[in-house]
Write an enzyme that holds these catalytic residues in place. Structure first.
Site: not given
Ligand code: NAP
Length: 284
Positions: A53, A97, A120
């Site tokens: 990422k 995460q 997200d």
């Protein structure tokens, strides 16, 4: 019939060019889109994901911050960090995460992220926006699947789509996106009886389970489009999906490979969402 491959690597490169252009435009207005990636603990798979990422941010010209915390970080301390990032004007997207260590309530942490920075798409506000057809951040993996269908010019209107898996991050949002595109939806899960009878009726199948060979050739209607979200290891340790690729490609009209299918799209959609967040922050 041998199915046409939907090449997620190539498509994600195309989309990254669009993101690069959007980033360049914002930079010309003195705004650099910024993503904060928060990693708690030392899960080896998470290490790989966060590295990719951060690399994607570099690749698209975005600013990124990787915050690493030990597995013993308290929930209160993590919430404090999230609040600081919520207030940070150089950060437009925040990603925590998953999975988090067991002593931290992941839902509580996701809820603490400002919905305007929820790139997200896991916040309940984003989920509610998707549910009600309002604009908001779409979870990256199903968003990438929709882009893949779009790339082959596939019209979902009136088609029957079967989604295997009902997680909050893939299966459920996938079903809602397909529904929004006017497909008729069946959502399957571990309690579904006679999965094959359902998949055989499908024009589109999305497999998002996390088990090898959940979908085999005898379960697929000739000409169906098959998207494989799963990420598993086969006996030889090689990355593979949920779909028996070699068998199903003889029956389907289009199929995504693993690797090189949905995976690269997921990160690119994260970049897209971060760009959208930065554009939103200046009303662009
Ligand atoms: P998850 O939270 O474990 O959900 C799996 C779903 O599959 C659950 O809804 C479960 O049903 C269902 N299921 C389990 N066994 C089944 C069976 N035999 N038949 C039908 N349904 C069954 O997983 P996830 O986070 O959605 O991820 C799914 C897979 O996609 C994993 O391999 C993951 O690594 C991969 N993934 C890939 C990407 C990418 O970028 N390529 C991104 C995210 C996830 P219940 O709800 O009844 O338990």
């Amino acid at each position: 019939m041998t199915a046409q491959l939907i090449d997620g690597k190539a498509l994600s490169q195309q989309l990254r060019n669009d993101v690069r252009q959007g980033v360049a435009t914002l930079k010309s207005q003195n705004i650099t889109p910024g993503l904060a990636v928060v990693l708690v603990g030392d899960n080896p798979a998470s290490e790989v994901y966060v590295r990719n990422k951060v690399k994607a941010c570099e690749d698209t010209g975005m600013h990124s911050v990787l915050e690493r915390h030990g597995a013993d970080l308290s929930q209160a301390a993590l919430l404090e960090r999230i609040e600081a990032l919520n207030q940070d004007p150089t950060i437009h997207g925040i990603l925590v995460q998953l999975p988090l260590p067991a002593h931290i309530d992941a839902q509580r942490v996701i809820k603490a992220i400002s919905p305007t920075k929820d790139v997200d798409g896991f916040h309940v506000t984003s989920a509610g926006a998707l549910m009600t057809g309002m604009s908001g951040f779409w979870p990256c993996t199903p968003f990438g699947c929709m882009k893949m269908l779009e790339s082959i010019g596939y019209s979902l209107k009136g088609k029957h789509a079967v989604v295997i898996g009902r997680s909050n991050i893939v299966g459920k949002p996938m079903a809602l996106m397909l529904l929004q595109a006017n497909a008729t939806i069946t959502v399957c899960h571990s309690g579904t009886q006679n999965l094959k009878a359902l998949t055989l009726q499908a024009d589109v199948i999305v497999a998002a389970v996390g088990k090898r060979n959940v979908l085999t050739a005898d379960m697929v209607k000739p000409g169906a489009v098959v998207l494989d979200v799963g990420m598993n290891r086969n006996g030889a340790g090689k990355l593979c999906g949920d779909v028996d690729f070699e068998g199903v490609r003889q029956v389907a009209s289009h199929i995504t490979p693993v690797p090189g299918g949905v995976g690269p799209m997921t990160i690119t959609m994260l970049m897209m969402n971060t760009l959208l967040a930065a554009q939103g922050s200046v009303g662009a």
